[in-house]
Design a protein around this motif. Structure first.
Motif, PDB file in Angstrom:
ATOM      1  N   HIS A  61      64.959  63.952  51.906  1.00 15.08           N
ATOM      2  CA  HIS A  61      66.215  63.587  51.238  1.00 15.08           C
ATOM      3  C   HIS A  61      66.002  63.172  49.790  1.00 15.08           C
ATOM      4  O   HIS A  61      66.513  62.158  49.337  1.00 15.08           O
ATOM      5  N   ARG A  62      65.255  63.977  49.074  1.00 16.82           N
ATOM      6  CA  ARG A  62      64.976  63.676  47.659  1.00 16.82           C
ATOM      7  C   ARG A  62      65.200  64.936  46.832  1.00 16.82           C
ATOM      8  O   ARG A  62      64.863  66.034  47.268  1.00 16.82           O
ATOM      9  N   THR A  63      65.737  64.758  45.627  1.00 11.24           N
ATOM     10  CA  THR A  63      65.891  65.885  44.702  1.00 11.24           C
ATOM     11  C   THR A  63      64.788  65.808  43.659  1.00 11.24           C
ATOM     12  O   THR A  63      64.610  64.789  42.986  1.00 11.24           O
ATOM     13  N   TYR A  64      64.034  66.883  43.576  1.00 15.26           N
ATOM     14  CA  TYR A  64      62.975  67.027  42.584  1.00 15.26           C
ATOM     15  C   TYR A  64      63.447  68.010  41.514  1.00 15.26           C
ATOM     16  O   TYR A  64      64.013  69.063  41.834  1.00 15.26           O
ATOM     17  N   GLY A  65      63.185  67.688  40.247  1.00 10.40           N
ATOM     18  CA  GLY A  65      63.412  68.654  39.178  1.00 10.40           C
ATOM     19  C   GLY A  65      62.303  69.686  39.225  1.00 10.40           C
ATOM     20  O   GLY A  65      61.132  69.334  39.402  1.00 10.40           O
ATOM     21  N   VAL A  66      62.647  70.945  39.103  1.00 10.16           N
ATOM     22  CA  VAL A  66      61.658  72.019  39.201  1.00 10.16           C
ATOM     23  C   VAL A  66      61.956  73.033  38.090  1.00 10.16           C
ATOM     24  O   VAL A  66      63.090  73.502  37.967  1.00 10.16           O
ATOM     25  N   HIS A  67      60.933  73.361  37.298  1.00 11.64           N
ATOM     26  CA  HIS A  67      61.115  74.284  36.175  1.00 11.64           C
ATOM     27  C   HIS A  67      59.925  75.239  36.058  1.00 11.64           C
ATOM     28  O   HIS A  67      58.810  74.880  36.445  1.00 11.64           O
ATOM     29  N   LEU A  68      60.167  76.396  35.473  1.00 19.80           N
ATOM     30  CA  LEU A  68      59.069  77.281  35.095  1.00 19.80           C
ATOM     31  C   LEU A  68      58.542  76.809  33.735  1.00 19.80           C
ATOM     32  O   LEU A  68      59.312  76.409  32.862  1.00 19.80           O
ATOM     33  N   HIS A  69      57.202  76.875  33.569  1.00 19.14           N
ATOM     34  CA  HIS A  69      56.547  76.435  32.334  1.00 19.14           C
ATOM     35  C   HIS A  69      55.700  77.560  31.754  1.00 19.14           C
ATOM     36  O   HIS A  69      55.426  78.557  32.419  1.00 19.14           O
ATOM     37  N   VAL A  70      55.266  77.388  30.499  1.00 17.11           N
ATOM     38  CA  VAL A  70      54.616  78.477  29.762  1.00 17.11           C
ATOM     39  C   VAL A  70      53.136  78.654  30.050  1.00 17.11           C
ATOM     40  O   VAL A  70      52.608  79.756  29.878  1.00 17.11           O
ATOM     41  N   ASN A  71      52.424  77.606  30.458  1.00 16.28           N
ATOM     42  CA  ASN A  71      50.973  77.693  30.664  1.00 16.28           C
ATOM     43  C   ASN A  71      50.612  77.498  32.135  1.00 16.28           C
ATOM     44  O   ASN A  71      51.386  76.905  32.890  1.00 16.28           O
ATOM     45  N   PRO A  72      49.416  77.935  32.538  1.00 19.99           N
ATOM     46  CA  PRO A  72      48.947  77.647  33.897  1.00 19.99           C
ATOM     47  C   PRO A  72      48.755  76.142  34.089  1.00 19.99           C
ATOM     48  O   PRO A  72      48.635  75.386  33.119  1.00 19.99           O
ATOM     49  N   CYS A  73      48.690  75.718  35.324  1.00 15.53           N
ATOM     50  CA  CYS A  73      48.418  74.314  35.655  1.00 15.53           C
ATOM     51  C   CYS A  73      47.002  73.956  35.215  1.00 15.53           C
ATOM     52  O   CYS A  73      46.138  74.827  35.083  1.00 15.53           O
ATOM     53  N   GLY A  74      46.775  72.669  35.043  1.00 13.68           N
ATOM     54  CA  GLY A  74      45.449  72.205  34.661  1.00 13.68           C
ATOM     55  C   GLY A  74      45.162  70.831  35.234  1.00 13.68           C
ATOM     56  O   GLY A  74      45.919  70.310  36.053  1.00 13.68           O
ATOM     57  N   ARG A  75      44.103  70.236  34.770  1.00 18.34           N
ATOM     58  CA  ARG A  75      43.688  68.927  35.271  1.00 18.34           C
ATOM     59  C   ARG A  75      44.710  67.837  34.971  1.00 18.34           C
ATOM     60  O   ARG A  75      44.832  66.868  35.693  1.00 18.34           O
ATOM     61  N   TRP A 129      65.676  76.555  35.843  1.00 19.71           N
ATOM     62  CA  TRP A 129      65.713  75.287  36.563  1.00 19.71           C
ATOM     63  C   TRP A 129      65.920  75.576  38.035  1.00 19.71           C
ATOM     64  O   TRP A 129      66.848  76.272  38.418  1.00 19.71           O
ATOM     65  N   LEU A 130      65.060  75.033  38.873  1.00 15.32           N
ATOM     66  CA  LEU A 130      65.082  75.269  40.316  1.00 15.32           C
ATOM     67  C   LEU A 130      65.067  73.955  41.093  1.00 15.32           C
ATOM     68  O   LEU A 130      64.354  73.824  42.078  1.00 15.32           O
ATOM     69  N   ASP A 131      65.850  72.972  40.661  1.00 14.02           N
ATOM     70  CA  ASP A 131      65.849  71.690  41.373  1.00 14.02           C
ATOM     71  C   ASP A 131      66.044  71.924  42.866  1.00 14.02           C
ATOM     72  O   ASP A 131      66.896  72.714  43.273  1.00 14.02           O
ATOM     73  N   VAL A 132      65.249  71.227  43.661  1.00 11.80           N
ATOM     74  CA  VAL A 132      65.323  71.394  45.112  1.00 11.80           C
ATOM     75  C   VAL A 132      65.551  70.030  45.763  1.00 11.80           C
ATOM     76  O   VAL A 132      64.932  69.045  45.384  1.00 11.80           O
ATOM     77  N   THR A 133      66.495  70.003  46.695  1.00 12.17           N
ATOM     78  CA  THR A 133      66.771  68.798  47.472  1.00 12.17           C
ATOM     79  C   THR A 133      66.212  69.011  48.867  1.00 12.17           C
ATOM     80  O   THR A 133      66.557  69.992  49.533  1.00 12.17           O
TER      81      THR A 133
END
Length: 194
Positions: free
Chosen positions: A96-110, A135-139
């Motif tokens: 029961h939580r909404t997280y903000g979710v977005h596409l970003h320009v670089n790969p993930c890192g440390r 934007w892909l916010d998911v609840t």
């Protein structure tokens, strides 16, 4: 005449549901992965069980208080000539939580900042919005699962597609000076072409 009006009514409802060609986002129960069909010029995917940062890790958790052990993410992003569609499915997150979710320009890192800024339609746009970014916010549901889908009426930039999906601690702010912000970055998934 009656069937023509019925088809027209369905078309109007479909346009209203997508914001007249902008963004359509829906959260769904875990395991349900709807999404529009896109004749893909670029097809990206990523995911897995989120783990602490490590060399070449593709699914990273930065905050285990907000992303419990065993949480998993799956993402697809496809772009044709004039349309992009992206879907994220999460499991094992906080319920029961909404997280903000977005596409970003670089790969993930440390570090969370390694993913860089949000992926945008073009650099000429100075403000963040659901029409210029993905934007892909998911609840999440009671079990910590959920799915969200977004469509854009623009394609990924040739040779420069998004390289990661970042999950934020808060829902995305949709207006004002803080539009597009969603709090700290709590997890990241690197996207690769498939």
């Amino acid at each position: 005449m009656r069937s023509t009006l019925g088809v027209l009514a369905v078309a109007v409802v479909a346009l209203l549901g997508t914001g007249c060609g902008g963004r359509a986002v829906a959260s769904h129960p875990a395991g349900h992965t709807p999404g529009p069909s896109v004749t893909a010029g670029v097809r990206l995917a990523g995911g897995g069980t989120l783990a602490p940062p490590a060399p070449r890790a593709a699914a990273i958790v930065y905050d285990t208080a907000l992303v419990p052990a065993g949480a998993a993410v799956r993402v697809t992003a496809e772009s044709g000539a004039v349309l992009a569609a992206s879907t994220v499915t999460v499991s094992g997150m906080l319920p029961h939580r909404t997280y903000g979710v977005h596409l970003h320009v670089n790969p993930c890192g440390r570090t969370p900042d390694d993913a860089g800024p949000h992926y945008r339609q073009s650099h000429s746009h100075t403000h963040a919005s659901a029409e210029t970014e993905v934007w892909l916010d998911v609840t999440t549901d009671a079990g910590g699962g959920g799915t969200a889908t977004a469509t854009q009426d623009w394609a990924f930039q040739p040779g420069r597609p998004p390289r990661s999906l970042v999950i934020h601690a808060e829902p995305t702010r949709t207006s004002g000076a803080e539009a597009g912000s969603a709090g700290p970055r709590v997890a990241c998934v690197t996207l690769t072409e498939r």
